[in-house]
Motif scaffolding. Structure first.
Motif, PDB file in Angstrom:
ATOM      1  N   ALA A 222      14.336 -21.282   0.897  1.00 46.77           N
ATOM      2  CA  ALA A 222      13.432 -22.028   0.186  1.00 46.77           C
ATOM      3  C   ALA A 222      13.621 -23.381  -0.225  1.00 46.77           C
ATOM      4  O   ALA A 222      14.869 -23.973  -0.496  1.00 46.77           O
ATOM      5  CB  ALA A 222      13.548 -21.284  -1.564  1.00 46.77           C
ATOM      6  N   THR A 223      12.817 -24.337   0.341  1.00 45.25           N
ATOM      7  CA  THR A 223      12.715 -25.880  -0.097  1.00 45.25           C
ATOM      8  C   THR A 223      11.341 -26.277  -0.480  1.00 45.25           C
ATOM      9  O   THR A 223      10.195 -25.568  -0.165  1.00 45.25           O
ATOM     10  CB  THR A 223      13.104 -26.800   1.345  1.00 45.25           C
ATOM     11  OG1 THR A 223      12.060 -26.529   2.315  1.00 45.25           O
ATOM     12  CG2 THR A 223      14.450 -26.055   1.795  1.00 45.25           C
ATOM     13  N   PRO A 224      11.299 -27.239  -1.104  1.00 45.84           N
ATOM     14  CA  PRO A 224       9.856 -27.947  -1.523  1.00 45.84           C
ATOM     15  C   PRO A 224       8.976 -27.834  -0.442  1.00 45.84           C
ATOM     16  O   PRO A 224       7.613 -27.371  -0.634  1.00 45.84           O
ATOM     17  CB  PRO A 224      10.361 -29.109  -2.294  1.00 45.84           C
ATOM     18  CG  PRO A 224      11.658 -29.257  -2.614  1.00 45.84           C
ATOM     19  CD  PRO A 224      12.302 -28.345  -1.445  1.00 45.84           C
ATOM     20  N   GLU A 225       9.271 -28.300   0.879  1.00 48.15           N
ATOM     21  CA  GLU A 225       8.204 -28.507   1.757  1.00 48.15           C
ATOM     22  C   GLU A 225       7.826 -27.008   2.428  1.00 48.15           C
ATOM     23  O   GLU A 225       6.811 -26.938   2.596  1.00 48.15           O
ATOM     24  CB  GLU A 225       8.721 -29.469   2.811  1.00 48.15           C
ATOM     25  CG  GLU A 225       8.097 -29.342   4.294  1.00 48.15           C
ATOM     26  CD  GLU A 225       6.622 -30.180   3.976  1.00 48.15           C
ATOM     27  OE1 GLU A 225       5.717 -29.892   4.802  1.00 48.15           O
ATOM     28  OE2 GLU A 225       6.325 -30.738   2.924  1.00 48.15           O
ATOM     29  N   ARG A 226       9.141 -26.285   2.522  1.00 41.88           N
ATOM     30  CA  ARG A 226       8.555 -25.049   3.033  1.00 41.88           C
ATOM     31  C   ARG A 226       7.787 -24.172   2.101  1.00 41.88           C
ATOM     32  O   ARG A 226       6.747 -23.381   2.345  1.00 41.88           O
ATOM     33  CB  ARG A 226       9.895 -24.152   3.318  1.00 41.88           C
ATOM     34  CG  ARG A 226      10.450 -24.465   4.644  1.00 41.88           C
ATOM     35  CD  ARG A 226      11.802 -23.739   4.676  1.00 41.88           C
ATOM     36  NE  ARG A 226      12.509 -23.957   5.909  1.00 41.88           N
ATOM     37  CZ  ARG A 226      13.689 -24.074   6.279  1.00 41.88           C
ATOM     38  NH1 ARG A 226      14.640 -23.983   4.860  1.00 41.88           N
ATOM     39  NH2 ARG A 226      14.369 -24.589   7.258  1.00 41.88           N
ATOM     40  N   GLU A 227       7.887 -24.508   0.745  1.00 44.21           N
ATOM     41  CA  GLU A 227       7.087 -23.745  -0.202  1.00 44.21           C
ATOM     42  C   GLU A 227       5.908 -24.244  -0.200  1.00 44.21           C
ATOM     43  O   GLU A 227       4.546 -23.568  -0.610  1.00 44.21           O
ATOM     44  CB  GLU A 227       7.699 -24.039  -1.720  1.00 44.21           C
ATOM     45  CG  GLU A 227       8.959 -23.166  -1.808  1.00 44.21           C
ATOM     46  CD  GLU A 227       9.485 -23.331  -3.226  1.00 44.21           C
ATOM     47  OE1 GLU A 227       9.103 -24.462  -3.961  1.00 44.21           O
ATOM     48  OE2 GLU A 227      10.416 -22.525  -3.763  1.00 44.21           O
ATOM     49  N   ARG A 228       5.400 -25.594  -0.074  1.00 37.96           N
ATOM     50  CA  ARG A 228       4.106 -26.181   0.289  1.00 37.96           C
ATOM     51  C   ARG A 228       3.404 -25.534   1.539  1.00 37.96           C
ATOM     52  O   ARG A 228       2.291 -25.130   1.220  1.00 37.96           O
ATOM     53  CB  ARG A 228       4.200 -27.716   0.426  1.00 37.96           C
ATOM     54  CG  ARG A 228       3.057 -28.389   0.471  1.00 37.96           C
ATOM     55  CD  ARG A 228       3.099 -29.755   0.653  1.00 37.96           C
ATOM     56  NE  ARG A 228       3.303 -29.930   2.221  1.00 37.96           N
ATOM     57  CZ  ARG A 228       2.430 -29.899   3.510  1.00 37.96           C
ATOM     58  NH1 ARG A 228       1.235 -29.645   3.084  1.00 37.96           N
ATOM     59  NH2 ARG A 228       2.909 -29.888   4.607  1.00 37.96           N
ATOM     60  N   LEU A 229       4.136 -25.325   2.342  1.00 37.40           N
ATOM     61  CA  LEU A 229       3.613 -24.604   3.722  1.00 37.40           C
ATOM     62  C   LEU A 229       3.176 -23.130   3.396  1.00 37.40           C
ATOM     63  O   LEU A 229       1.976 -22.573   3.726  1.00 37.40           O
ATOM     64  CB  LEU A 229       4.271 -24.956   4.843  1.00 37.40           C
ATOM     65  CG  LEU A 229       4.324 -26.433   5.435  1.00 37.40           C
ATOM     66  CD1 LEU A 229       5.400 -26.637   6.415  1.00 37.40           C
ATOM     67  CD2 LEU A 229       3.307 -26.830   6.012  1.00 37.40           C
ATOM     68  N   SER A 230       4.293 -22.618   2.751  1.00 39.05           N
ATOM     69  CA  SER A 230       4.123 -21.270   2.290  1.00 39.05           C
ATOM     70  C   SER A 230       3.021 -21.142   1.441  1.00 39.05           C
ATOM     71  O   SER A 230       2.154 -19.969   1.649  1.00 39.05           O
ATOM     72  CB  SER A 230       5.296 -20.698   1.940  1.00 39.05           C
ATOM     73  OG  SER A 230       4.941 -19.486   1.200  1.00 39.05           O
ATOM     74  N   ASP A 231       2.669 -21.675   0.553  1.00 34.73           N
ATOM     75  CA  ASP A 231       1.454 -21.610  -0.416  1.00 34.73           C
ATOM     76  C   ASP A 231       0.062 -21.677   0.382  1.00 34.73           C
ATOM     77  O   ASP A 231      -0.765 -20.837   0.154  1.00 34.73           O
ATOM     78  CB  ASP A 231       1.385 -22.665  -1.405  1.00 34.73           C
ATOM     79  CG  ASP A 231       2.386 -22.583  -2.485  1.00 34.73           C
ATOM     80  OD1 ASP A 231       3.068 -21.591  -2.422  1.00 34.73           O
ATOM     81  OD2 ASP A 231       2.528 -23.674  -3.154  1.00 34.73           O
ATOM     82  N   LEU A 232       0.116 -22.702   1.498  1.00 34.10           N
ATOM     83  CA  LEU A 232      -0.953 -22.609   2.293  1.00 34.10           C
ATOM     84  C   LEU A 232      -1.451 -21.158   3.009  1.00 34.10           C
ATOM     85  O   LEU A 232      -2.354 -20.670   3.165  1.00 34.10           O
ATOM     86  CB  LEU A 232      -1.097 -23.686   3.406  1.00 34.10           C
ATOM     87  CG  LEU A 232      -1.146 -25.223   2.589  1.00 34.10           C
ATOM     88  CD1 LEU A 232      -0.832 -26.194   3.712  1.00 34.10           C
ATOM     89  CD2 LEU A 232      -2.696 -25.559   2.336  1.00 34.10           C
ATOM     90  N   VAL A 233      -0.129 -20.534   3.610  1.00 31.00           N
ATOM     91  CA  VAL A 233      -0.288 -19.576   4.366  1.00 31.00           C
ATOM     92  C   VAL A 233      -0.527 -18.280   3.521  1.00 31.00           C
ATOM     93  O   VAL A 233      -1.549 -17.442   3.548  1.00 31.00           O
ATOM     94  CB  VAL A 233       1.176 -19.315   5.001  1.00 31.00           C
ATOM     95  CG1 VAL A 233       1.069 -17.882   5.639  1.00 31.00           C
ATOM     96  CG2 VAL A 233       1.422 -20.180   6.281  1.00 31.00           C
ATOM     97  N   CYS A 234      -0.125 -18.301   2.136  1.00 31.05           N
ATOM     98  CA  CYS A 234      -0.256 -17.340   1.357  1.00 31.05           C
ATOM     99  C   CYS A 234      -1.723 -17.189   0.613  1.00 31.05           C
ATOM    100  O   CYS A 234      -2.308 -16.080   0.476  1.00 31.05           O
ATOM    101  CB  CYS A 234       0.606 -17.136   0.102  1.00 31.05           C
ATOM    102  SG  CYS A 234       2.213 -16.750   0.918  1.00 31.05           S
ATOM    103  N   THR A 235      -2.228 -18.587   0.367  1.00 33.86           N
ATOM    104  CA  THR A 235      -3.608 -18.519  -0.097  1.00 33.86           C
ATOM    105  C   THR A 235      -4.785 -17.937   1.120  1.00 33.86           C
ATOM    106  O   THR A 235      -5.492 -17.164   0.965  1.00 33.86           O
ATOM    107  CB  THR A 235      -3.979 -20.047  -0.516  1.00 33.86           C
ATOM    108  OG1 THR A 235      -2.978 -20.111  -1.572  1.00 33.86           O
ATOM    109  CG2 THR A 235      -5.445 -20.216  -0.653  1.00 33.86           C
TER     110      THR A 235
END
Length: 375
Positions: free
Chosen positions: A211-224
């Motif tokens: 978990a890092t801020p940038e990975r969480e940003r990309l993860s949010d796009l995938v999960c949405t």
């Protein structure tokens, strides 16, 4: 979503007593859903933690979808006489959140407890966290919880330094489902996805110590995108439950009304709308997919599996109800189906006559491509 109310009800009732049968019943549901192929071949420790999160999310979702709660002894109501089904479900969700708070509060108060976020955020090696490890003599994490599913997820949270907030957000998303049945704008729907989907991706990153801020940003796009894909494949099923996730502004732009969703087959206007929504979800998925390339080892494989599952689902939607007819020009709100020629209906995108489900072979092929390309 799949499985009858009886199956879900039995799982909920069993889990209320913390039985292994209850958690097994929830695990079995994974075989009929968009559960990533990759997760089935992960090492046992990772698979156990991911399944604990899955079972929690599945239980909360099922409580929100049930005709009445079957958390025996938790909601003081006579099911045969109660007519306030929404109130019952909300009370059941409150009971689950109370149990979650009980488990996390006890964990935080335990001597030597690891504070959330203590795991190195950039770690991606399988040993970055120690799944299943507990300090000698320490009380088992989640031991104070009444629900077996909560005890499991609390252990996972303790092992992987996951805060309670993502789990609370999933409960809140299901509360919203009890109160909100329509969404005026796409932005409103995205706000719902921030509660219902994005927390899962962040938890997955914690499980892999990545978990890092940038990975969480990309993860949010995938999960949405994955949440949207699920909504678009379940349009008919959700409508039968009184929910329409298609934004009203989009329906109006394509000349659709809710009565169209009752039809046995999707008319041209609905197919054009579904093409538009599916393509938009695909763009979000493509924007978040580079997350795969930032990961290594098992984490990379797992996330590639999620992305592959989303792509396969969107492809299944596009193929639903396909005919030999030539597809129409890609739809936009500015050129809705109402203005197209009568025979310009797109091949596929009929989510009313069938619930589109991707095949395992297609999903596996998409997984391999995503893993190798890193996106």
């Amino acid at each position: 979503m799949s499985g009858g109310n009886g199956t879900r009800g039995a799982a909920i009732q069993a889990c209320a007593g913390g039985s292994a049968a209850g958690t097994d019943a929830l695990s079995d549901r994974a075989t009929g859903e968009n559960f990533p192929v990759a997760l089935r071949i992960l090492p046992r420790a990772y698979r156990r933690n991911l399944m604990a999160v899955y079972r929690f999310a599945r239980l909360v979702d099922d409580i929100g979808d049930e005709q009445f709660p079957l958390l025996a002894g938790w909601v003081a109501t006579d099911v045969a006489e109660t007519t306030d089904r929404t109130g019952d479900r909300l009370r059941a969700l409150d009971a689950v959140e109370d149990d979650l708070d009980r488990a996390f509060s006890a964990e935080a108060a335990a001597p030597g407890a690891t504070s959330p976020g203590a795991t190195s955020p950039g770690a991606t090696s399988p040993g970055a966290t120690s799944p299943g490890a507990t300090s000698p003599g320490a009380t088992s994490p989640g031991a104070t919880a009444r629900l077996g599913v909560i005890r499991e997820v609390a252990r996972t949270a303790a092992d992987c330094a996951i805060p309670a907030e993502p789990f609370r957000m999933l409960i809140e998303a299901n509360r919203q489902d009890q109160k909100v049945g329509r969404y005026a704008t796409f932005d409103d729907l995205l706000a719902y996805c921030r509660l219902s989907a994005n927390p899962v991706g962040r938890v997955v990153l914690h499980i892999f110590g990545a978990a890092t801020p940038e990975r969480e940003r990309l993860s949010d796009l995938v999960c949405t995108a994955l949440q949207l894909a699920e909504h678009w494949q379940d349009v008919a099923e959700d409508f039968a439950r009184g929910r329409v996730y298609l934004p009203r502004e989009d329906m109006a732009a394509f000349g659709c009304v809710e009565a169209d969703l009752k039809l046995a087959a999707a008319p041209p206007s609905v197919r054009e709308l579904m093409r538009f929504e599916t393509e938009r979800a695909g763009r979000l998925l493509a924007e978040g997919a580079p997350l795969i390339g930032t990961l290594h080892g098992w984490a990379r494989l797992a996330v590639a599996g999620y992305v592959a599952g989303g792509r396969a689902t969107l492809a299944a939607i596009a193929a639903a109800g396909s005919t030999p007819a030539t597809p129409a020009t890609p739809a936009t709100p500015a050129t809705p189906a109402a203005s197209a020629a009568p025979d310009a209906s797109p091949a596929g995108f009929d989510v009313l006559s069938v619930t589109p489900r991707p095949g395992r072979a297609r999903t596996a092929a998409a997984l391999i491509r995503a893993y190798l390309r890193g996106r």
